[in-house]
Design a protein around this motif. Structure first.
Motif, PDB file in Angstrom:
ATOM      1  N   GLU A 130      50.152 -23.262 -89.852  1.00 19.83           N
ATOM      2  CA  GLU A 130      50.077 -23.173 -88.400  1.00 19.83           C
ATOM      3  C   GLU A 130      49.886 -21.722 -87.982  1.00 19.83           C
ATOM      4  O   GLU A 130      50.533 -20.821 -88.512  1.00 19.83           O
ATOM      5  N   TYR A 131      48.998 -21.526 -87.017  1.00 19.44           N
ATOM      6  CA  TYR A 131      48.692 -20.191 -86.508  1.00 19.44           C
ATOM      7  C   TYR A 131      48.638 -20.233 -84.992  1.00 19.44           C
ATOM      8  O   TYR A 131      48.615 -21.305 -84.375  1.00 19.44           O
ATOM      9  N   ILE A 175      43.425 -26.194 -81.981  1.00 19.28           N
ATOM     10  CA  ILE A 175      42.269 -26.491 -82.822  1.00 19.28           C
ATOM     11  C   ILE A 175      42.756 -26.770 -84.240  1.00 19.28           C
ATOM     12  O   ILE A 175      43.639 -26.064 -84.755  1.00 19.28           O
ATOM     13  N   VAL A 176      42.197 -27.782 -84.858  1.00 15.98           N
ATOM     14  CA  VAL A 176      42.528 -28.111 -86.254  1.00 15.98           C
ATOM     15  C   VAL A 176      41.320 -27.790 -87.125  1.00 15.98           C
ATOM     16  O   VAL A 176      40.217 -28.287 -86.870  1.00 15.98           O
ATOM     17  N   LEU A 177      41.524 -26.937 -88.120  1.00 16.05           N
ATOM     18  CA  LEU A 177      40.484 -26.620 -89.097  1.00 16.05           C
ATOM     19  C   LEU A 177      40.713 -27.468 -90.340  1.00 16.05           C
ATOM     20  O   LEU A 177      41.831 -27.539 -90.859  1.00 16.05           O
ATOM     21  N   LEU A 208      44.637 -26.818 -91.144  1.00 12.71           N
ATOM     22  CA  LEU A 208      45.368 -25.773 -90.444  1.00 12.71           C
ATOM     23  C   LEU A 208      45.323 -26.070 -88.951  1.00 12.71           C
ATOM     24  O   LEU A 208      44.311 -26.538 -88.433  1.00 12.71           O
ATOM     25  N   MET A 209      46.430 -25.773 -88.252  1.00  5.37           N
ATOM     26  CA  MET A 209      46.470 -25.959 -86.814  1.00  5.37           C
ATOM     27  C   MET A 209      46.606 -24.606 -86.136  1.00  5.37           C
ATOM     28  O   MET A 209      47.466 -23.806 -86.499  1.00  5.37           O
ATOM     29  N   ILE A 210      45.740 -24.343 -85.163  1.00  5.19           N
ATOM     30  CA  ILE A 210      45.755 -23.083 -84.429  1.00  5.19           C
ATOM     31  C   ILE A 210      46.070 -23.357 -82.961  1.00  5.19           C
ATOM     32  O   ILE A 210      45.298 -24.033 -82.264  1.00  5.19           O
ATOM     33  N   SER A 211      47.212 -22.878 -82.497  1.00  5.72           N
ATOM     34  CA  SER A 211      47.578 -23.045 -81.096  1.00  5.72           C
ATOM     35  C   SER A 211      46.873 -21.981 -80.264  1.00  5.72           C
ATOM     36  O   SER A 211      46.828 -20.806 -80.652  1.00  5.72           O
ATOM     37  N   LEU A 212      46.329 -22.389 -79.126  1.00  9.20           N
ATOM     38  CA  LEU A 212      45.611 -21.458 -78.262  1.00  9.20           C
ATOM     39  C   LEU A 212      46.532 -20.965 -77.148  1.00  9.20           C
ATOM     40  O   LEU A 212      47.058 -21.753 -76.364  1.00  9.20           O
ATOM     41  N   VAL A 213      46.731 -19.662 -77.095  1.00  9.88           N
ATOM     42  CA  VAL A 213      47.509 -19.072 -76.015  1.00  9.88           C
ATOM     43  C   VAL A 213      46.682 -19.069 -74.741  1.00  9.88           C
ATOM     44  O   VAL A 213      47.169 -19.333 -73.650  1.00  9.88           O
ATOM     45  N   GLU A 214      45.392 -18.801 -74.911  1.00 10.61           N
ATOM     46  CA  GLU A 214      44.476 -18.801 -73.782  1.00 10.61           C
ATOM     47  C   GLU A 214      43.103 -19.216 -74.286  1.00 10.61           C
ATOM     48  O   GLU A 214      42.531 -18.563 -75.153  1.00 10.61           O
TER      49      GLU A 214
END
Length: 264
Positions: A130-131, A175-177, A208-214
């Protein structure tokens, strides 16, 4: 280790810094003997990688107060070694105690929390899954081999690509990669005698999961992934209700140790 909010190039690793492992400091003369039992000192530095890429905002170059490394014993177990002093140096001394009945092994790992276990020369590590787009820390993994000297050099064992993903709506939550039949994170194993680094094992898909702050029209995400030649990597965008917005294929990319960059 510390992150810097400024341009940091790999050449920075060769900059003149106070070196904590040498005998140049008259107030501190460490014992440079490599002991294999009892209290052990290791002088740790980080490899110098010559590539065309920069370490940008995610770069890490010096040891910092509170850093710990995991050091192997001869039976495959690990002991945490703590940094002596406050760090702020390219090289630093780590100290730990090898338990009675065991001797020093042949490998060390940073961060210490990445270690799962070791059997023979096969080292199992826990890599991030996770990122967040506001994450500026280097959260990859480094490994150092231990031989007959108290000085050890850590090398990066994961590739660090930046994916530029276009067409991202403002309501995107994460977003999931994913690379089909490849693990991009989780528990992975490497041979510590090999120079190949932490290689991806084909046959199991782990995204991998990437959380978007903006969110913006184009999002750049930097992650740490195993070294491999992936046929393709896809990015799936989700909203806050976990519903799929759309999926897009990223360009074919060879994620070697050169910190490759790819985009859609």
């Amino acid at each position: 280790m510390k992150s810097y909010m400024k341009k940091i190039f790999y050449a920075f690793l060769a900059a003149v810094l106070t070196v904590a492992c040498t005998a140049e400091d008259p107030e501190y003369q460490p014992d440079t003997t490599l002991y294999r039992t009892g209290t052990v000192n290791l002088c740790a530095s980080v490899e110098e990688i010559q590539t065309r890429m920069v370490m940008d905002l995610t770069g890490r170059s010096i040891w910092s107060e509170g850093d710990k490394i995991a050091v192997a014993c001869d039976d495959g177990s690990f002991v945490d070694f703590e940094l002596n002093g406050i760090g702020e140096t390219k090289r630093a001394i780590f100290t730990g105690v090898i338990p009675e009945g065991k001797t020093l092994g042949n490998v060390a790992v940073w961060p210490a929390t990445a270690v799962v276990g070791m059997e023979g020369n096969n080292l199992t590590l826990k890599t991030p899954t996770e990122y967040s787009t506001d994450n500026i820390a280097y959260d990859g993994i480094m490994v150092a081999n231990i031989s007959d000297s108290w000085e050890i050099t850590f090398r990066h064992v994961m590739s660090r690509p930046t994916f530029k993903i276009a067409g991202v709506p403002s309501y995107t939550s994460y977003i999931v990669l994913e690379a089909e039949n490849y693990s991009l994170g989780g528990r992975l194993t490497m041979d510590v005698t090999s120079e190949d680094g932490l290689t991806a094992i084909k046959g199991k898909t782990a995204p991998l999961m990437i959380s978007l702050v903006e969110a913006g029209s184009t999002v750049a995400v930097t992650v740490n992934v195993p070294v491999a030649e992936y046929p393709e990597i896809k990015a799936t965008l989700y909203d806050e209700k976990d519903e799929v917005i759309h999926t897009q294929q990223l360009n074919e990319v060879s994620l070697m140790m050169s910190r490759a960059v790819t985009s859609t």
